[in-house]
Design a protein around this motif. Structure first.
Motif, short mmCIF file in Angstrom:
data_model
loop_
_atom_site.label_atom_id
_atom_site.label_comp_id
_atom_site.label_asym_id
_atom_site.label_seq_id
_atom_site.Cartn_x
_atom_site.Cartn_y
_atom_site.Cartn_z
N GLU A 174 0.85 -1.20 0.00
CA GLU A 174 0.00 0.00 0.00
C GLU A 174 0.89 1.25 0.00
N ASP A 175 0.34 2.32 -0.56
CA ASP A 175 0.97 3.64 -0.49
C ASP A 175 2.37 3.69 -1.11
N ALA A 176 2.60 2.88 -2.12
CA ALA A 176 3.88 2.95 -2.82
C ALA A 176 3.86 4.14 -3.79
N LEU A 177 4.96 4.88 -3.83
CA LEU A 177 5.04 6.00 -4.75
C LEU A 177 5.04 5.53 -6.22
N VAL A 178 5.71 4.41 -6.46
CA VAL A 178 5.83 3.90 -7.83
C VAL A 178 5.45 2.43 -7.86
N THR A 179 4.62 2.06 -8.82
CA THR A 179 4.23 0.67 -9.02
C THR A 179 4.70 0.22 -10.40
N LEU A 180 5.50 -0.83 -10.42
CA LEU A 180 6.03 -1.40 -11.67
C LEU A 180 5.34 -2.74 -11.91
N VAL A 181 4.59 -2.83 -13.00
CA VAL A 181 3.88 -4.07 -13.36
C VAL A 181 4.59 -4.69 -14.56
N GLU A 182 4.85 -5.98 -14.45
CA GLU A 182 5.45 -6.71 -15.58
C GLU A 182 4.53 -7.84 -16.03
N TYR A 183 4.27 -7.89 -17.34
CA TYR A 183 3.68 -9.08 -17.93
C TYR A 183 4.84 -9.92 -18.45
N GLY A 184 5.00 -11.12 -17.87
CA GLY A 184 6.19 -11.90 -18.18
C GLY A 184 5.90 -13.36 -18.47
N ASP A 185 6.91 -14.03 -18.95
CA ASP A 185 6.88 -15.43 -19.37
C ASP A 185 8.16 -16.06 -18.84
N PHE A 186 8.04 -17.14 -18.06
CA PHE A 186 9.21 -17.72 -17.42
C PHE A 186 10.19 -18.35 -18.42
N GLU A 187 9.76 -18.60 -19.63
CA GLU A 187 10.65 -19.18 -20.63
C GLU A 187 11.17 -18.14 -21.61
N CYS A 188 10.72 -16.89 -21.47
CA CYS A 188 11.14 -15.82 -22.38
C CYS A 188 12.55 -15.36 -21.99
N PRO A 189 13.53 -15.46 -22.88
CA PRO A 189 14.90 -15.05 -22.52
C PRO A 189 15.01 -13.57 -22.22
N TYR A 190 14.17 -12.74 -22.84
CA TYR A 190 14.23 -11.31 -22.57
C TYR A 190 13.73 -10.99 -21.17
N CYS A 191 12.72 -11.76 -20.70
CA CYS A 191 12.29 -11.60 -19.31
C CYS A 191 13.42 -11.98 -18.36
N VAL A 242 5.39 -20.08 -28.76
CA VAL A 242 6.84 -20.11 -28.97
C VAL A 242 7.60 -20.70 -27.78
N HIS A 243 6.95 -20.78 -26.63
CA HIS A 243 7.60 -21.30 -25.42
C HIS A 243 6.76 -22.47 -24.87
#
Length: 631
Positions: A469-486, A515-516
């Motif tokens: 709660e009350d975080a100044l910044v929220t970072l949301v990631e849509y990710g894939d555990f097999e994606c090398p870029y993730c 693809v994964h």
């Protein structure tokens, strides 16, 4: 070990990490900024050449060009070919960028369109009024359109030098009203600086534009047909007497922009798999076409033409038109002439007052419903740098003035550009000396930003690392555990979390199963671990072992983490976490997320590199906006 396992293990090692993922807007800004130096070089060469060897300069640009097919043809000189031919591609890119902003950018929220339009119009009208007031009763009054248009490339380049470290939002604000400015300039050229209009040719050109729009709207995918229509449209406008650069602008505005959707990407993947199994020329062509059409025609055309217009065509235009014979007597006369003074004062005073005044008036009259997306300091700085006029200004000057009047107008355009750049630099140096909170408010303002995240963060549902709660910044990631870029972005995310106590990180699943092959099962393993209170431990383990995601591997990780392996195995067999993962995928579709990793920072989609420096800068900007209460 199976072939698929071997490929999965090798994939991260083979993948070259090149963090260049950018929006078309970010690419547009960087290309325009980078081309400013080449454009300045073109101006300098033109000035030197026209003063050292004026005869050869004029002979080159007066070279006749004659294109004929039977009894029909086009006759022009080399300068006209540059000004009305090649520059049509420049205005095509301007139209493409305007349409992209309208379809996908800040202006997709139609209420956000009003203020840039008003600011752009204010920045056009007031300089014209100033120019006409100074040139009243003079033959130079017919050049009133010379004082109204900002040169986007020069202005962005000067802003990059004068305001180092400025948020991208400041540059975007300048771009939005500069696009309105460019559109207005083309309308002025078409309506007031085109002579001897041949109506039949004009009607044919208009009908060709309608045909282009109908084909585009119906999704017809045939590049040669569109190219043929574009060339025919340019010829029709050229024959009509209306400057054919209008055709480039309108075609750009008619070319739709949209994000790549998952269905098109899946189809492209399937087509490529067929080619991989049977590498024939036919399947190669099909795979190439499926990949091509997954990207919007707007983005494809921008990628093809924008570097050429910025690095070749506009500098060539400067080389062909920035010829001013310099002498002390001429300059003394020019700086006292109505043409030079009208242009300089119009740009240096009219632009900042016109753009800023229109934005202020719109904010007051709407009681804050319409307000700039940046602070008033940024509005003022953008107005000052908008006083750099070049491309459209020189184009209108060459259409409306001749002889000494034209030379004096060019002096006003070039001198105004230099002075505007200096004033902008001084202004931002002063702004840098203000207290931190005051400076941030002046740059970022308090306007709400467009929220791209379709499903807001829910502390009772989402997987959250950091303050719930009350975080100044929220970072949301849509990710894939097999994606090398993730996997390669993951260390930078962890470093961000270590360096920002006020940052919370949210992970949502987007397994790219086409693809994964192990991504869905890995996501379900993370959810099974969550049922035993160890989501993040499993998350980190999976990201660290992307090449080892078989069921056997997942059970081993569960045992290593101290989980109840029987319960974990049962959850995997029953696909207990599948519904939760499907919800994340649905929310990704609503937010037009098609690839991984995709980040959102305080609800706004992040476009850019996934290295620590780029992410740090984005988080700092979001933190600054939150700090001044701008959210």
């Amino acid at each position: 070990m199976t072939d698929s396992q071997t490929a999965a293990e090798a994939q991260p090692a083979r993948t070259l990490w090149v963090p260049t993922r950018k929006t078309p807007l970010r690419q547009f800004l960087q290309t325009e900024t980078g081309s400013a130096a080449i454009l300045a070089g073109g101006v300098l060469v033109a000035l030197i050449w026209s003063n050292v060897a004026a005869g050869s300069y004029e002979r080159l640009w007066s070279t006749p060009l004659d294109i004929r097919v039977d009894s029909h043809g086009l006759a022009m000189d080399l300068r006209t070919f540059v000004n009305s031919g090649l520059m049509a591609l420049f205005f095509l890119v301007v139209g493409l960028e305007a349409r992209r902003e309208f379809d996908m950018g800040e202006l997709r929220v139609r209420s956000r369109l009003t203020l840039p339009v008003l600011a752009g119009l204010g920045g056009m009208v007031l300089p014209i009024v100033i120019f006409l007031a100074i040139n009243a009763g003079q033959p130079t009054a017919r050049g009133w359109g010379t004082a109204m248009s900002t040169d986007t490339a020069f202005a962005l380049g000067a802003l990059a030098l004068a305001g180092k470290g400025l948020p991208d939002r400041v540059r975007t604000y300048l771009l939005t009203f500069a696009v309105v400015d460019d559109l207005g300039g083309i309308v002025v050229i078409a309506c007031f600086y085109s002579s001897n209009v041949r109506w039949m040719a004009l009607v044919i050109g208009a009908l060709l534009l309608v045909a282009y729009g109908v084909l585009s709207r119906r999704g017809i995918r045939n590049g040669p047909v569109y190219a043929l229509i574009g060339v025919a449209c340019w010829v029709a406008f050229f024959k009509s007497g209306v400057d054919p650069i209008v055709s480039g602008l309108v075609i750009g505005l008619l070319t739709v922009a949209y994000p790549a959707n998952r269905e098109d990407l899946t189809q492209a993947t399937e087509t490529f798999r067929l080619f991989r199994e049977q590498p024939t020329a036919r399947l190669a062509a099909e795979a190439r076409e499926e990949v091509r059409v997954a990207i919007s025609p707007n983005e494809r055309l921008q990628q093809r033409y924008h570097p050429w217009t910025s690095y070749v065509i506009v500098p060539l235009f400067a080389l062909a038109n920035a010829d001013v014979r310099i002498s002390s007597s001429f300059l003394a006369h020019a700086y006292a002439s109505p043409a030079t003074l009208g242009i300089m004062i119009g740009y240096l005073a009219g632009k900042p007052i016109g753009t800023g005044g229109a934005a202020w008036l719109a904010t007051k009259l709407s009681k804050g419903r319409l307000s700039p997306p940046v602070g008033w300091g940024a509005v003022t700085g953008a107005g000052l740098v908008a006083g750099i006029g070049f491309t459209v200004a020189l184009l209108i000057a060459s259409l409306s003035l001749t002889g000494t009047d034209l030379a004096e107008a060019k002096v006003g355009i070039l001198s105004g550009a230099v002075c505007a750049a200096i004033l902008t630099w001084v202004f931002f140096r002063v702004l840098d000396r203000l207290p931190v909170r005051t400076r941030l408010r002046a740059l970022l303002g308090t306007a709400e930003t467009v929220t791209d995240l379709a499903m807001p963060v829910d502390p009772d549902r989402d997987h959250i690392r950091g303050p719930r709660e009350d975080a100044l910044v929220t970072l949301v990631e849509y990710g894939d555990f097999e994606c090398p870029y993730c996997g390669q972005a993951e260390p930078h995310v962890r470093e961000l979390l270590r360096g920002h106590a006020e940052l919370r990180f949210v992970f949502r699943h987007l397994p790219l199963t086409d693809v994964h092959p192990h991504a869905q099962m890995a996501a379900e393993a993370a959810e099974a671990a969550d049922r035993q209170g160890k989501f993040w431990e499993m998350h980190d383990t999976l990201m660290d072992h992307q090449g080892e995601l078989t069921v056997k591997d997942l059970l081993r990780y569960a045992a290593d983490l101290g989980l109840d392996t029987e319960k974990f195995s049962a959850d995997l067999r029953k696909h207990t976490g599948a519904a939760r993962i499907a919800e994340d995928v649905d929310s990704a579709d609503l937010a037009t997320v098609s690839g991984t990793p995709t980040f959102f920072i305080n609800g706004n989609r992040y476009y850019g590199a996934y290295d620590i420096d780029a992410l740090q800068e984005a988080v700092r900007t979001a933190k600054a906006r939150a700090f001044i209460g701008a959210r």
